[in-house]
Write an enzyme that holds these catalytic residues in place. Structure first.
Site, short mmCIF file in Angstrom:
data_model
loop_
_atom_site.label_atom_id
_atom_site.label_comp_id
_atom_site.label_asym_id
_atom_site.label_seq_id
_atom_site.Cartn_x
_atom_site.Cartn_y
_atom_site.Cartn_z
N CYS A 266 -4.98 -13.09 -8.13
CA CYS A 266 -5.76 -11.90 -8.45
C CYS A 266 -7.20 -12.18 -8.07
O CYS A 266 -7.81 -13.12 -8.58
CB CYS A 266 -5.66 -11.60 -9.94
SG CYS A 266 -6.77 -10.29 -10.46
N HIS B 118 2.91 -0.64 -5.21
CA HIS B 118 2.37 -1.99 -4.97
C HIS B 118 1.87 -2.52 -6.32
O HIS B 118 0.77 -2.19 -6.75
CB HIS B 118 1.23 -1.88 -3.95
CG HIS B 118 0.62 -3.19 -3.54
ND1 HIS B 118 0.70 -3.67 -2.25
CD2 HIS B 118 -0.09 -4.11 -4.23
CE1 HIS B 118 0.05 -4.83 -2.17
NE2 HIS B 118 -0.44 -5.11 -3.36
N HIS C 150 1.01 -5.46 -9.26
CA HIS C 150 0.51 -6.82 -9.48
C HIS C 150 0.96 -7.30 -10.85
O HIS C 150 1.07 -6.52 -11.79
CB HIS C 150 -1.02 -6.85 -9.39
CG HIS C 150 -1.52 -6.84 -7.98
ND1 HIS C 150 -2.84 -7.02 -7.65
CD2 HIS C 150 -0.88 -6.69 -6.80
CE1 HIS C 150 -2.98 -6.97 -6.33
NE2 HIS C 150 -1.82 -6.76 -5.80
N ARG D 266 -0.57 -11.04 4.81
CA ARG D 266 -1.89 -10.40 4.75
C ARG D 266 -2.45 -10.44 3.32
O ARG D 266 -3.37 -11.20 3.04
CB ARG D 266 -1.78 -8.94 5.24
CG ARG D 266 -3.12 -8.31 5.60
CD ARG D 266 -3.98 -7.88 4.44
NE ARG D 266 -3.33 -6.85 3.61
CZ ARG D 266 -3.82 -6.42 2.47
NH1 ARG D 266 -4.95 -6.91 2.00
NH2 ARG D 266 -3.18 -5.50 1.77
N ASP D 267 -1.87 -9.68 2.42
CA ASP D 267 -2.42 -9.56 1.06
C ASP D 267 -2.35 -10.90 0.33
O ASP D 267 -3.23 -11.23 -0.48
CB ASP D 267 -1.63 -8.49 0.30
CG ASP D 267 -2.26 -8.10 -1.01
OD1 ASP D 267 -3.41 -8.50 -1.28
OD2 ASP D 267 -1.60 -7.41 -1.80
N ASN E 268 0.08 -10.59 -6.75
CA ASN E 268 1.20 -9.80 -6.23
C ASN E 268 2.54 -10.12 -6.91
O ASN E 268 2.84 -11.28 -7.21
CB ASN E 268 1.35 -10.09 -4.73
CG ASN E 268 0.21 -9.50 -3.92
OD1 ASN E 268 -0.11 -8.33 -4.07
ND2 ASN E 268 -0.41 -10.31 -3.07
MG MG Z 1 -1.69 -6.90 -3.67
#
Ligand code: MG
Length: 310
Positions: A240, A207, A209, A14-15, A249
């Site tokens: 990003c 979460h 980055h 997903r992300d 991520n």
């Molecule tokens: Mg993310």
């Protein structure tokens, strides 16, 4: 205080894919998810039930969930923006949903064109219905460690939001470093402030980055103060969104390598995970930023070229 085992929540399908330019065919997404599950990952965010027009990369949400195993060893999660998205998630038969809003008023407005208060009202309804329907729920708070528009974000804002999300029925709140601005001592301070304010440490996830190279240091710091759930994306999939070409991520392989080498169990087989990362790189047709991923690829190339030259 630090835990001897941790839970890794995989976000690449997903992300990761949401922030990649390429649209990956549904069957290949299902194959990536099967490989991620095969490595031992127990939680995988597979898609988003936002309006298909908004994110063409994830427009196949229902079809994808239909292709996934019926009795999976992992829980599959979908991102849900509102009540309509929740209905689509419920119809798909997915096991968990994630909601999202930002701790920064400007970022929230730019992202979903709502104030934080308006977002919270909608999310509280979504969380309540999801729980009644027996779904697991998590709630992302973006920009907890800084905002690309506002700069510093007061941790008290995140505390107030987290408390409301938990009261509305979120199983866990996820502290998001949306553009990778956080640093380790800040992570320690913010988590302490939330914990002192009544947010149970075992209902917080992080979460991070790696936009500025701090994600793994932040994860280590969070683990040292008692956090047990870490989001990551295989091979660092997903750039990003604010800086084309920059890392986004935190890579799952890097996180699993660090924890396992320290004797902290993740339940993930690193070799199998690295192979899933290779598969992901093949799907995207470009180099992905994960450090262990690149090391693994380099090793394979060297082994292959030795075999040829012999
Ligand atoms: Mg993310």
């Amino acid at each position: 205080m630090s835990l001897s085992s941790v839970r890794i929540y995989e976000v690449a399908p997903r992300d990761g894919l949401q922030n990649e330019a390429a649209v990956v065919p549904t069957a290949e997404k299902a194959e990536l998810i099967a490989r991620l599950m095969g490595s031992g990952l127990g939680d995988i965010e597979v898609t988003s039930f936002v309006r298909p027009r908004w994110i063409p990369q994830l427009a196949d949400a229902a079809e994808l969930v239909g292709l996934l195993p019926r009795n999976p060893t992992a829980r599959f999660w979908g991102l849900v923006p509102n009540r309509v998205g929740l209905e689509r998630a419920l119809e798909s038969g997915i096991g968990g949903i994630a909601t999202f809003l930002s701790a920064s008023e400007t970022h929230n407005k730019k992202n979903v064109n709502r104030t934080i208060r308006e977002s919270l009202a909608g999310i509280e309804e979504v969380l309540g219905v999801a729980r009644e329907e027996g779904l697991r729920t998590r709630a992302y708070i973006s920009c907890v460690f800084g905002c690309p528009y506002e700069g510093d974000v007061a941790p008290e804002a995140s505390l107030q939001i987290a408390a409301k999300l938990l009261a509305a029925g979120a199983d866990e709140v996820v502290l998001g470093d949306t553009t990778g601005m956080g640093t380790p001592l800040q992570v320690e301070r913010v988590i302490a402030l939330l914990a002192d304010g009544g947010v149970p440490i075992d209902r917080m996830a992080v979460h991070f980055h790696d936009t500025r190279g701090t994600a793994l240091a932040n994860a280590l710091t969070a683990w040292r103060v008692g956090i047990g759930t870490f989001d990551a994306s295989v091979a660092g999939l997903g750039g990003c969104p604010y800086a084309p070409g920059a890392a986004g991520n935190l890579a799952t392989e890097d996180l699993v390598y660090m924890f396992e080498q320290m004797g902290v169990r993740t339940g993930v087989d690193l070799d199998a995970l690295a192979d899933a990362g290779e598969y992901a790189a093949g799907l995207l047709g470009r180099e992905l930023p994960g450090r262990y991923h690149q090391y693994h690829r380099g090793n394979r190339r060297r082994t292959a070229s030795r075999a040829v030259s012999r």
